[in-house]
Design an enzyme around this catalytic site. Structure first.
Site, PDB file in Angstrom:
ATOM      1  N   SER A   1      -2.410   2.120   5.782  1.00  0.00           N
ATOM      2  CA  SER A   1      -1.567   1.604   4.707  1.00  0.00           C
ATOM      3  C   SER A   1      -0.793   2.747   4.033  1.00  0.00           C
ATOM      4  O   SER A   1      -0.048   3.456   4.699  1.00  0.00           O
ATOM      5  CB  SER A   1      -2.429   0.827   3.706  1.00  0.00           C
ATOM      6  OG  SER A   1      -1.626   0.048   2.858  1.00  0.00           O
ATOM      7  N   MET A   2      -0.994   2.988   2.730  1.00  0.00           N
ATOM      8  CA  MET A   2      -0.333   4.131   2.100  1.00  0.00           C
ATOM      9  C   MET A   2      -0.789   5.437   2.731  1.00  0.00           C
ATOM     10  O   MET A   2      -0.037   6.428   2.744  1.00  0.00           O
ATOM     11  CB  MET A   2      -0.605   4.164   0.597  1.00  0.00           C
ATOM     12  CG  MET A   2       0.081   5.335  -0.115  1.00  0.00           C
ATOM     13  SD  MET A   2      -0.441   5.564  -1.824  1.00  0.00           S
ATOM     14  CE  MET A   2      -2.046   6.351  -1.591  1.00  0.00           C
TER      15      MET A   2
ATOM     16  N   ASP B   1      -1.408  -9.840   8.450  1.00  0.00           N
ATOM     17  CA  ASP B   1      -1.575  -8.844   7.392  1.00  0.00           C
ATOM     18  C   ASP B   1      -0.952  -9.425   6.131  1.00  0.00           C
ATOM     19  O   ASP B   1       0.252  -9.676   6.085  1.00  0.00           O
ATOM     20  CB  ASP B   1      -0.880  -7.536   7.791  1.00  0.00           C
ATOM     21  CG  ASP B   1      -1.143  -6.396   6.822  1.00  0.00           C
ATOM     22  OD1 ASP B   1      -1.364  -6.659   5.627  1.00  0.00           O
ATOM     23  OD2 ASP B   1      -1.103  -5.228   7.251  1.00  0.00           O
TER      24      ASP B   1
ATOM     25  N   HIS C   1      -5.417  -6.670   6.952  1.00  0.00           N
ATOM     26  CA  HIS C   1      -4.829  -5.382   6.592  1.00  0.00           C
ATOM     27  C   HIS C   1      -5.787  -4.200   6.743  1.00  0.00           C
ATOM     28  O   HIS C   1      -5.436  -3.176   7.316  1.00  0.00           O
ATOM     29  CB  HIS C   1      -4.307  -5.444   5.156  1.00  0.00           C
ATOM     30  CG  HIS C   1      -3.633  -4.187   4.720  1.00  0.00           C
ATOM     31  ND1 HIS C   1      -2.494  -3.698   5.335  1.00  0.00           N
ATOM     32  CD2 HIS C   1      -3.942  -3.283   3.749  1.00  0.00           C
ATOM     33  CE1 HIS C   1      -2.127  -2.563   4.756  1.00  0.00           C
ATOM     34  NE2 HIS C   1      -2.988  -2.291   3.801  1.00  0.00           N
TER      35      HIS C   1
END
Length: 253
Positions: free
Chosen positions: A94-95, A194, A224
């Protein structure tokens, strides 16, 4: 502030040949990456997964941090690994994938990248209003915990601080603008379903990076947070095979 139990950083000192930096996601913690880190450590590799500033304590502390704080922490761990290991890879979720891409843009000597549902944009209509909303609304409902596996739990915040989210949007813009400078081998895992990061994120990354060794794997049974989901073993095993292949090619070259 006190660190939440389980949110501690992960570190393992192993081989001086291969090092791996793990970067966790926004509002999440190293807990979401620990099993992956332990799998890599079992290979005998040196592993670091820092707790990014503002994470693993309180969302109000995250509210006071910005993307440069998270990046600096990740870069510090990268430099520590580079001082110790011959070849260093960066993995991010993700980030954490955003940070991994930025590190590759700034450190082309990185051996390779493994990304899990990386974020570089959003199509939510409210995104453009974030700088304004952040001035009047401190937080919104949390984004974490998107996992298909019933018994799996992500240690993350139940609130999302908007000032920090607005800063993440600035990082997205910067990373998107320079994706063409990413030339290292890349393995990207994308969940078919997601609820946090839209498919366009992976499309942008795959279409714009300049490397020729780029692979996408679609995860059919995970949401996710795939590192805690049904396909975690697939991600772990595939990342090991990726590192071994890239490192083998490097040794021959």
């Amino acid at each position: 502030m006190p660190v939440l139990p389980g949110a501690e950083p992960f570190a393992h000192d192993g081989s001086e040949d291969i090092g791996v930096l793990l970067c966790h996601g926004f509002t999440s913690t190293p807990q979401s990456m620990r099993a992956w880190g332990e799998h890599l450590a079992a290979e005998g590799w040196t592993v670091r997964c820092p707790r990014l500033p503002g994470h693993g304590t309180s969302w109000r502390e995250l509210e006071r941090t910005r993307w440069r704080d998270w990046y600096d922490a990740a870069e510090g761990s990268l430099q520590e690994l580079q001082a110790r290991c011959r070849s260093v890879f960066v993995f991010g979720q993700s980030m954490g994938g955003t940070l991994a891409l930025r590190l590759a843009q700034q450190h082309p000597e990185i051996a390779g990248l493994v990304l899990v549902n990386p974020s570089v944009t959003t199509r939510r209509r409210t995104a453009a209003l974030l700088p304004v909303l952040a001035r009047v609304v401190p937080s919104i409902a949390g984004l974490g915990g998107d996992i298909a596996k019933p018994d799996a739990v992500e240690l993350c915040y139940d609130r999302t601080p908007l000032r920090a989210l607005a800063s993440l949007r600035e990082l997205w813009q910067l990373v998107r603008a320079e994706l063409g400078t990413v030339r290292r081998p890349l393995l990207l895992y994308r969940s078919a379903v997601d609820h946090v990061v839209e498919p366009v994120n992976s499309t942008l990354v795959l279409d714009r990076v300049a490397g020729t060794d780029v692979t996408e794997v679609v995860l059919q049974d995970s949401h996710h947070v795939a590192t805690l989901d049904h396909d975690a073993a697939t991600v772990f095993a595939g990342s090991v095979e990726f590192v071994q292949r890239i490192d083998r090619v490097g040794e021959v070259a």
